[in-house]
Design a protein around this motif. Structure first.
Motif, short mmCIF file in Angstrom:
data_model
loop_
_atom_site.label_atom_id
_atom_site.label_comp_id
_atom_site.label_asym_id
_atom_site.label_seq_id
_atom_site.Cartn_x
_atom_site.Cartn_y
_atom_site.Cartn_z
N UNK A 139 0.92 -1.09 0.05
CA UNK A 139 0.17 0.10 0.00
C UNK A 139 0.98 1.18 -0.20
N UNK A 140 2.01 1.18 0.87
CA UNK A 140 2.68 2.28 0.83
C UNK A 140 3.45 2.78 -0.28
N UNK A 141 3.90 1.49 -1.01
CA UNK A 141 4.70 1.55 -2.21
C UNK A 141 3.91 2.01 -3.28
N UNK A 142 2.37 1.64 -3.60
CA UNK A 142 1.72 2.36 -4.36
C UNK A 142 1.52 3.69 -4.19
N UNK A 143 1.36 3.95 -2.87
CA UNK A 143 0.94 5.66 -2.49
C UNK A 143 2.31 6.35 -2.77
N UNK A 144 3.37 6.06 -2.70
CA UNK A 144 4.41 6.72 -2.76
C UNK A 144 4.76 6.64 -4.53
N UNK A 145 4.52 5.72 -4.99
CA UNK A 145 4.70 5.73 -6.69
C UNK A 145 3.56 6.90 -7.21
N UNK A 146 2.51 7.19 -6.57
CA UNK A 146 1.70 8.36 -7.07
C UNK A 146 2.21 9.46 -6.58
N UNK A 147 3.03 9.64 -5.70
CA UNK A 147 3.24 10.78 -5.14
C UNK A 147 4.67 11.25 -5.80
N UNK A 148 5.37 10.42 -6.42
CA UNK A 148 6.90 10.70 -6.66
C UNK A 148 6.72 11.65 -7.98
N UNK A 149 7.88 12.74 -7.53
CA UNK A 149 8.27 13.67 -8.69
C UNK A 149 9.85 13.29 -9.25
N UNK A 150 9.98 13.22 -10.54
CA UNK A 150 11.28 12.83 -11.08
C UNK A 150 12.10 14.04 -11.24
N UNK A 151 13.01 14.19 -10.20
CA UNK A 151 13.83 15.55 -10.50
C UNK A 151 14.68 15.86 -11.45
N UNK A 152 15.28 14.76 -11.81
CA UNK A 152 16.34 14.73 -13.19
C UNK A 152 15.27 14.98 -14.31
N UNK A 153 14.30 14.33 -14.58
CA UNK A 153 13.48 14.86 -15.92
C UNK A 153 12.84 16.01 -15.69
N UNK A 154 12.36 16.43 -14.39
CA UNK A 154 11.94 17.72 -14.22
C UNK A 154 13.04 18.81 -14.52
N UNK A 155 14.05 18.67 -14.14
CA UNK A 155 15.01 19.74 -14.69
C UNK A 155 15.38 19.56 -16.08
N UNK A 156 15.16 18.53 -16.87
CA UNK A 156 15.23 18.57 -18.45
C UNK A 156 13.89 19.30 -19.00
#
Length: 399
Positions: A139-156
């Motif tokens: 449950x926590x793994x699914x929850x965090x997957x929905x919350x993640x922001x990809x910092x390296x791709x955000x920079x690009x």
């Protein structure tokens, strides 16, 4: 053909196919090359290429070739996560700690909560939770997957939108940096193994001691030597973390996070990230695609991917809108920030890969998460570009 020849055929496909799709299809507006590479990995996986042309799939992606590709993929993603750790700059977040904490906390916490609810719903059906997972880990793994922001791709993406060096871009980096710390902390919590808790405690203690020594050494060394020492420390920390049961990716992030970005030339750091994406990260994206599975049926996987995408987007936007209300942002500002923080590809795929390796999720769940990450990232630029054109004044707001 021998293994070397088949391996080189696989590399030719891995590098040429996504490039041709990206260049001929001119997908850059909605799907940067990195996203096309991930999608190509799914197409080349057992669920699509393996199903349509099983003999070709078995010939090119045989066991020996996959083992060789996995070695490249492991090292490439360790280097990429290490760079992401180095680029974390929490000093800026500390200078604006109230605003950063409120925004980062809500932007992460709200989609995390909705994602956990979705994870609880998935537990009602068989085939989504991994064989070695406890329900709370899944449950926590699914929850965090929905919350993640990809910092390296955000920079690009922010470089592409020409806002990275602007005040709005630096604000968003502060929020994403704080969330990045939380992502890896939650992953370490999920991977906590009571049978190896002694090892994990020893690793954390040893890492804390060695981190102090490494920081002193790096401050003393000339920059040329810092790169070599940093990479040696990366390999050693990755090994120690994996030995302790925390996965080598956690070690890679920690090895970078203890280093100061100012110790390295920023231009060279940008070039390293660029060259990793050019030369070796495509292998990682393809290896991720080779782990996809549609055994439960394409419809079921697509429905779950759509549900997780909705939860992720809605939760992120709701979180930033709540932050905007508290901090009294201008109209439209919360939506702009929420969509940029929605970028998921790469870090979420790394996160999901770790969950899959540890058998916390199944390959069907991994496939759904991979689709969600790709779609959410593809939506970012088309949604944000017109918003930026309408709200020029927001670009220069520093808080």
């Amino acid at each position: 053909m021998n293994t070397t020849e088949v391996f080189l055929i696989a590399l030719t496909i891995i590098y040429s196919l996504p490039y041709l799709i990206w260049r001929i299809g001119r997908t850059d507006y909605f799907a940067p090359l990195v996203v096309v590479q991930i999608v190509t990995g799914i197409l080349l996986g057992p669920g699509i290429l393996g199903s349509a042309f099983p003999d070709c799939y078995a010939f090119v992606f045989n066991k020996q070739v996959i083992q060789a590709l996995n070695g490249i993929a492991w090292w490439s993603v360790m280097l990429f996560v290490w760079v992401a750790g180095i680029e974390l700059d929490l000093r800026q977040a500390w200078q604006h700690r109230l605003e950063s904490t409120i925004t980062a906390g809500l932007a992460l916490g709200v989609p995390l909560g909705f994602g956990c609810i979705a994870g609880l719903g998935m537990l009602m059906f068989e085939g989504w939770m991994g064989a070695k997972a406890m329900p709370w880990q899944f449950v926590l793994g699914i929850g965090m997957s929905c919350a993640v922001t990809a910092l390296p791709i955000l920079i690009l993406l922010m470089e592409k939108l020409e806002v990275l060096r602007q005040p709005i871009g630096q604000r968003i980096l502060r929020y994403a940096s704080m969330d990045d710390i939380a992502i890896w902390a939650v992953l370490a919590l999920i991977l906590l193994d009571w049978e190896r808790v002694g090892r994990q405690g020893a690793f954390l203690l040893g890492f804390a001691i060695s981190a102090y020594g490494i920081r002193k050494l790096m401050a003393w060394l000339p920059e040329r030597d810092r790169w070599y020492v940093g990479i040696i420390a990366l390999a050693a920390t990755g090994f120690a973390a994996d030995w302790a049961g925390l996965h080598f990716m956690v070690g890679a992030f920690l090895a970078g996070a203890i280093l100061d970005g100012c110790w390295f030339n920023q231009t060279q750091m940008d070039l390293l990230r660029h060259h990793l994406l050019l030369t070796v990260m495509p292998v990682y994206f393809i290896s991720a695609g080779l782990k996809t599975n549609w055994a439960m049926g394409g419809t079921a996987v697509l429905v779950v991917a759509g549900l997780l995408l909705f939860v992720s987007v809605f939760g992120k936007l709701l979180g930033t809108h709540l932050a905007g209300k508290i901090l009294k942002w201008k109209r439209g500002e919360a939506s702009l920030i929420g969509w940029l923080l929605q970028t998921k590809a790469l870090i979420m795929i790394i996160f999901a890969n770790v969950l899959l390796d540890k058998e916390i999720i199944t390959s069907e769940t991994f496939t759904a998460l991979l689709l969600m990450a790709v779609l959410s990232t593809m939506m970012t630029v088309p949604v944000v570009s017109p918003k930026l054109a309408r709200m020029k004044s927001i670009i220069f707001r520093s808080k």
